[in-house]
Design an enzyme around this catalytic site. Structure first.
Site, PDB file in Angstrom:
ATOM      1  N   CYS A 133      -7.506   2.296   9.151  1.00 26.29           N
ATOM      2  CA  CYS A 133      -7.201   1.279   8.143  1.00 26.29           C
ATOM      3  C   CYS A 133      -8.521   0.752   7.606  1.00 26.29           C
ATOM      4  CB  CYS A 133      -6.385   0.155   8.785  1.00 26.29           C
ATOM      5  SG  CYS A 133      -5.850  -1.115   7.620  1.00 26.29           S
ATOM      6  N   GLN A 141     -14.680  -7.483  -3.570  1.00 24.49           N
ATOM      7  CA  GLN A 141     -14.515  -6.177  -4.199  1.00 24.49           C
ATOM      8  C   GLN A 141     -15.395  -6.075  -5.443  1.00 24.49           C
ATOM      9  OE1 GLN A 141     -10.285  -5.581  -4.715  1.00 24.49           O
ATOM     10  NE2 GLN A 141      -9.895  -5.524  -2.514  1.00 24.49           N
ATOM     11  N   GLU A 167      -6.957   8.309   7.720  1.00 26.90           N
ATOM     12  CA  GLU A 167      -5.528   8.463   8.002  1.00 26.90           C
ATOM     13  C   GLU A 167      -4.727   8.194   6.741  1.00 26.90           C
ATOM     14  OE1 GLU A 167      -2.235   6.396  11.001  1.00 26.90           O
ATOM     15  OE2 GLU A 167      -4.352   6.402  11.555  1.00 26.90           O
TER      16      GLU A 167
END
Length: 276
Positions: A133, A141, A167
């Site tokens: 994650c 950001q 993942e």
């Protein structure tokens, strides 16, 4: 600062029913009133994530801490709950023991302020995942921190002499960030390959292959192929059916130049203090 969340998270009912949830930026404890938050701020003993500092930039402005989910379960559970408010695909909240968390901070005289993190499983289950994650808080950001976290995950993979991949599924922003990172990384690798071969004599020249790109960058071969295809650097011989890598040096130069103009921070690999 106040941040508008994107999704709901399974906080206990006595907290989730409030319009504003107060979270300590150092220990990530959550509270339901400004009064309790202020009292906590006065006595909170944390000034950085509760783990080992395994990276600090040469200017001291950013650090990365490795936090063990088994040793610090409450902190890591709070981190997962926080992440859920910005990641729709996030499903892990309380079973944090099998994971390591790599927490990125901005540093000043008041302490190490949480910016983002990524997690990964302690034991490789055979899928070669180097990230489970990944999150950068919205207020941080567009500063290159997502790319920096991704870069750090691949630095760890290369230290382990492995290749890795995130993942799946990735969030939309996550997928975009990874595609940008893969393109940039492969362009740097192709530029370095071209420069080293030009400087070498005929006998010392290396051969470019998917495997060599993967091992030098830490990317899985499948991700290398996908990225080369997106750059239009893979060509197929219509007669033999074999594929070849054909590099457009102008695309390579433009991709790198566009990135470097942003002057984002990157990982100084010599300053990483970590062993598998």
């Amino acid at each position: 600062f106040e941040v508008q969340t994107w999704y709901s998270a399974p906080y206990p009912e006595e907290y989730s029913q409030h319009k504003i949830l107060y979270i300590c930026e150092f220990c990530l404890k959550y509270m339901n009133s400004s009064y309790i938050s202020h009292r906590h701020e006065l006595k909170c003993q944390y000034k950085h994530p509760p783990g080992n500092e395994i990276y600090r930039s040469s200017d001291g402005e950013i650090s990365i801490f490795e936090v063990d989910g088994r040793q610090m379960p409450i902190y890591c559970q709070n981190l997962c709950l926080l992440a859920k408010m910005f990641l729709n695909s996030k499903t892990l909240y309380y079973d944090v023991e099998p994971f390591l968390f790599y927490v990125l901070t901005e540093n000043d005289n008041e302490g190490c302020h949480f910016v983002g993190y990524f997690s990964k499983e302690k034991v490789d289950t055979g899928n070669h995942y180097n990230v489970s994650c990944i999150l950068t808080l919205p207020i941080y950001q567009r500063k290159g921190y997502g790319n920096l976290l991704i870069q750090f995950s691949y630095v760890l993979s290369r230290i382990e002499s492995k290749t890795g991949t995130p993942e799946k599924p990735l969030s939309d922003l996550g997928l975009l960030s990874y595609r940008n990172y893969w393109r940039l990384t492969i362009c740097y690798e192709l530029r370095n390959f071209s420069a080293s071969n030009m400087a070498a004599n005929t006998r010392q020249r290396r051969t470019l292959s998917l495997h060599s790109i993967a091992m030098n960058t830490g990317l899985m071969v499948n991700d290398v192929v996908t990225t080369l295809e997106s750059l239009k650097f893979l060509t197929r011989d219509p007669i033999s059916g074999n594929y070849a890598i054909r590099v457009d040096e102008e695309v390579v130069s433009c991709t790198i130049e566009k990135w470097e103009l942003k002057k984002y921070k990157t990982i100084e690999e010599s300053r990483v203090i970590w062993a598998p």
